[in-house]
Enzyme design. Structure first.
Site, PDB file in Angstrom:
ATOM      1  N   CYS A   1       0.806  -1.222   0.000  1.00  0.00           N
ATOM      2  CA  CYS A   1       0.000   0.000   0.000  1.00  0.00           C
ATOM      3  C   CYS A   1       0.840   1.273   0.000  1.00  0.00           C
ATOM      4  O   CYS A   1       0.294   2.378  -0.076  1.00  0.00           O
ATOM      5  CB  CYS A   1      -0.951  -0.001   1.184  1.00  0.00           C
ATOM      6  SG  CYS A   1      -2.036  -1.444   1.187  1.00  0.00           S
TER       7      CYS A   1
ATOM      8  N   HIS B   1      -2.383   7.841   6.681  1.00  0.00           N
ATOM      9  CA  HIS B   1      -2.657   6.557   6.032  1.00  0.00           C
ATOM     10  C   HIS B   1      -3.996   6.016   6.539  1.00  0.00           C
ATOM     11  O   HIS B   1      -4.786   5.498   5.751  1.00  0.00           O
ATOM     12  CB  HIS B   1      -1.529   5.572   6.341  1.00  0.00           C
ATOM     13  CG  HIS B   1      -1.682   4.261   5.654  1.00  0.00           C
ATOM     14  ND1 HIS B   1      -1.565   4.128   4.290  1.00  0.00           N
ATOM     15  CD2 HIS B   1      -1.961   3.011   6.132  1.00  0.00           C
ATOM     16  CE1 HIS B   1      -1.754   2.847   3.955  1.00  0.00           C
ATOM     17  NE2 HIS B   1      -2.008   2.162   5.058  1.00  0.00           N
TER      18      HIS B   1
ATOM     19  N   GLU C   1      -0.290   4.960  13.960  1.00  0.00           N
ATOM     20  CA  GLU C   1       0.092   6.131  13.168  1.00  0.00           C
ATOM     21  C   GLU C   1      -0.003   7.404  14.002  1.00  0.00           C
ATOM     22  O   GLU C   1       0.889   8.270  13.941  1.00  0.00           O
ATOM     23  CB  GLU C   1      -0.783   6.264  11.923  1.00  0.00           C
ATOM     24  CG  GLU C   1      -0.380   7.441  11.044  1.00  0.00           C
ATOM     25  CD  GLU C   1      -1.138   7.517   9.742  1.00  0.00           C
ATOM     26  OE1 GLU C   1      -0.730   8.324   8.879  1.00  0.00           O
ATOM     27  OE2 GLU C   1      -2.128   6.774   9.571  1.00  0.00           O
TER      28      GLU C   1
ATOM     29  N   LYS D   1      -9.248   8.317   3.139  1.00  0.00           N
ATOM     30  CA  LYS D   1      -9.744   6.963   2.869  1.00  0.00           C
ATOM     31  C   LYS D   1     -11.159   6.783   3.415  1.00  0.00           C
ATOM     32  O   LYS D   1     -11.859   5.834   3.026  1.00  0.00           O
ATOM     33  CB  LYS D   1      -8.811   5.914   3.474  1.00  0.00           C
ATOM     34  CG  LYS D   1      -7.478   5.757   2.757  1.00  0.00           C
ATOM     35  CD  LYS D   1      -6.654   4.631   3.363  1.00  0.00           C
ATOM     36  CE  LYS D   1      -5.292   4.501   2.697  1.00  0.00           C
ATOM     37  NZ  LYS D   1      -4.387   5.626   3.023  1.00  0.00           N
TER      38      LYS D   1
ATOM     39  N   HIS E   1      -9.753   2.307   0.526  1.00  0.00           N
ATOM     40  CA  HIS E   1      -8.308   2.081   0.451  1.00  0.00           C
ATOM     41  C   HIS E   1      -7.939   1.558  -0.932  1.00  0.00           C
ATOM     42  O   HIS E   1      -8.254   0.417  -1.282  1.00  0.00           O
ATOM     43  CB  HIS E   1      -7.887   1.095   1.538  1.00  0.00           C
ATOM     44  CG  HIS E   1      -6.409   0.987   1.718  1.00  0.00           C
ATOM     45  ND1 HIS E   1      -5.495   1.712   0.955  1.00  0.00           N
ATOM     46  CD2 HIS E   1      -5.657   0.229   2.573  1.00  0.00           C
ATOM     47  CE1 HIS E   1      -4.273   1.406   1.340  1.00  0.00           C
ATOM     48  NE2 HIS E   1      -4.343   0.516   2.318  1.00  0.00           N
TER      49      HIS E   1
ATOM     50  N   PHE F   1       1.800  -3.673   3.849  1.00  0.00           N
ATOM     51  CA  PHE F   1       2.139  -4.983   4.383  1.00  0.00           C
ATOM     52  C   PHE F   1       3.617  -5.278   4.115  1.00  0.00           C
ATOM     53  O   PHE F   1       4.124  -5.009   3.023  1.00  0.00           O
ATOM     54  CB  PHE F   1       1.292  -6.069   3.713  1.00  0.00           C
ATOM     55  CG  PHE F   1      -0.127  -6.147   4.195  1.00  0.00           C
ATOM     56  CD1 PHE F   1      -0.607  -5.321   5.196  1.00  0.00           C
ATOM     57  CD2 PHE F   1      -1.009  -7.066   3.642  1.00  0.00           C
ATOM     58  CE1 PHE F   1      -1.921  -5.407   5.646  1.00  0.00           C
ATOM     59  CE2 PHE F   1      -2.320  -7.166   4.079  1.00  0.00           C
ATOM     60  CZ  PHE F   1      -2.774  -6.335   5.081  1.00  0.00           C
TER      61      PHE F   1
END
Length: 420
Positions: A168, A308, A319, A340, A345, A406
């Site tokens: 991502c 994010h 975060e 998002k 996403h 990831f």
């Protein structure tokens, strides 16, 4: 020893294909308005799926952009790339005969590549009695680098050309790479961005198996709710974002419209877990710190952070720990928001789309909102302005975008208003 003088890098073109708008202007209008792109999935029967909704593109017709025969040679993620890149390239005016195309590159990202192509071909293969017969376009449609190649082929761009893959964080990684190549003098212009088409049976089922997706099937419009006490996972999105990065003097010389300036970027690793972010946000904190150092900016300079923030229980908190840990008391003077909550996403395309939101924020001095958040979850700091509910007008000279993937990948990019 050779001395290298770093060149300035500006933004001269933008292109967006998103669940809340099939071009930049529509996307930005709906972002400011707090429009959700989530709805029941229409692409396949979701009866047996835990998650039955996503942020699909709306009213998208590839035949408005290319002949059906050509489109059939491309997976959806490449089709999306071609459309967003076309808007950005036309916006920048770089498809002309008097520009040196040997110094124009394409760095295009995708976290997953041709998922639909792979799924379709394997199903066809197994249903055919394991006869080893595949479509001759199977591999060219599948591989993640093909979008960069297709863009270059269409426009004759002969410079740097490849794909970045960091889950991502992929399209933010593409932006950082493009930024560095241009400021080192290796290219005059680079088409940078990413595309993703993960709303497939395998895509939804795979992320369901990881327990990563929201299952709020009764109210999909409000399912993506970053920082909220009832957040239960992210909402899958699809689309593409394209940004034309260009060397400043080159842009000025040809009279290009300049939308902003990219001034810094950094990539780090959590080195912690396959899918989870570091619980204290150490990799994200390091990335933001290094990005600001790269930009020669201070903490006090930052006005807006596009987080994010995917709406997962663990990720949102880690975060914010990174942000508050780095910014300290200064965090009270900046805005944070999670777009998002509206787009879903977009995986490998998320960074490019959110970078466009940052660039537009600096242009118009508007911070887009975080929607659907009604009650802050446990551990979410209350002294951070999360821009909840509606866009906020404020001076935005410096905007930062965070993306994490990831594998522990972190990519951070920083944009400013352009300075003469």
């Amino acid at each position: 020893m050779r001395t290298i003088s770093l060149k300035r890098v500006v933004v001269t073109g933008l292109g967006a294909l998103t669940p809340i708008g099939n071009d930049v202007n529509t996307f930005w209008k709906n972002i400011k308005a707090g429009t959700s792109g989530a709805a029941p999935i229409t692409r396949f029967d979701t009866t047996e799926f835990k998650t039955k909704f996503a942020c699909e593109l709306k009213n998208f017709d590839i035949e408005k952009f290319m002949e059906k025969k050509e489109a059939r040679k491309m997976d959806l993620f490449t089709q999306y790339a071609m459309v967003a890149a076309q808007e950005a390239i036309e916006n920048a005016g770089i498809n002309t005969g008097d520009i040196d195309k040997t110094k124009i590159g394409v760095i295009w990202a995708s976290g997953n590549g041709g998922m639909q192509t792979f799924e379709d071909q394997i199903v066809e293969f197994t249903q055919g009695g394991f006869i080893p017969k595949f479509n001759p376009f199977f591999i060219p449609k599948l591989i993640s680098d093909i979008a960069a190649g297709q863009i270059a082929i269409k426009y004759g761009f002969m410079g740097i050309n490849y794909c970045t893959v960091s889950a991502c964080a992929s399209s933010s990684s593409a932006l950082v790479d493009a930024f560095n190549y241009i400021r080192l003098g290796k290219a005059n212009v680079i088409v940078a961005g990413g595309s993703e088409a993960p709303i497939t049976r395998a895509g939804i089922a795979g992320f369901n198996a990881l327990k990563a997706l929201s299952t709020r099937n009764e109210e999909p419009v409000t399912a993506s709710r970053p920082f909220d006490t009832d957040r239960d996972g992210f909402v899958m999105g699809e689309g593409a974002g394209a940004i034309i990065l260009e060397e400043y003097e080159h842009a000025v010389k040809r009279g290009a419209t300049i939308y902003g300036e990219m001034v810094g970027g950094a990539m780090t690793a959590d080195a912690y877990h396959l899918t989870a972010t570091h619980p204290e946000g150490l990799g994200a904190k390091l990335g933001m710190k290094e990005a600001l150092e790269d930009a020669e900016l201070t903490l006090e300079d930052v006005d807006y952070i596009n987080a994010h923030a995917t709406s997962t229980p663990v990720g949102d908190i880690s975060e914010l720990k990174a942000i508050t840990g780095l910014f300290g008391e200064q965090v009270k003077k900046l805005n944070v928001s999670a777009t998002k909550s509206m787009t879903g996403h977009l995986l490998g395309a998320a960074g490019a789309i959110e970078a466009i939101a940052c660039i537009k924020a600096t242009q118009e001095d508007i911070v887009p909102p975080t929607i659907n958040t009604t009650a802050l979850g446990e551990g979410i700091p209350t002294d951070v302005n999360l821009t909840i509910g509606k866009a906020q007008q404020r001076k935005v000279d410096v905007a930062m975008s965070n993306t994490f993937g990831f594998g522990g990948h972190n990519a951070i990019v920083v944009f400013t208003k352009v300075k003469a």
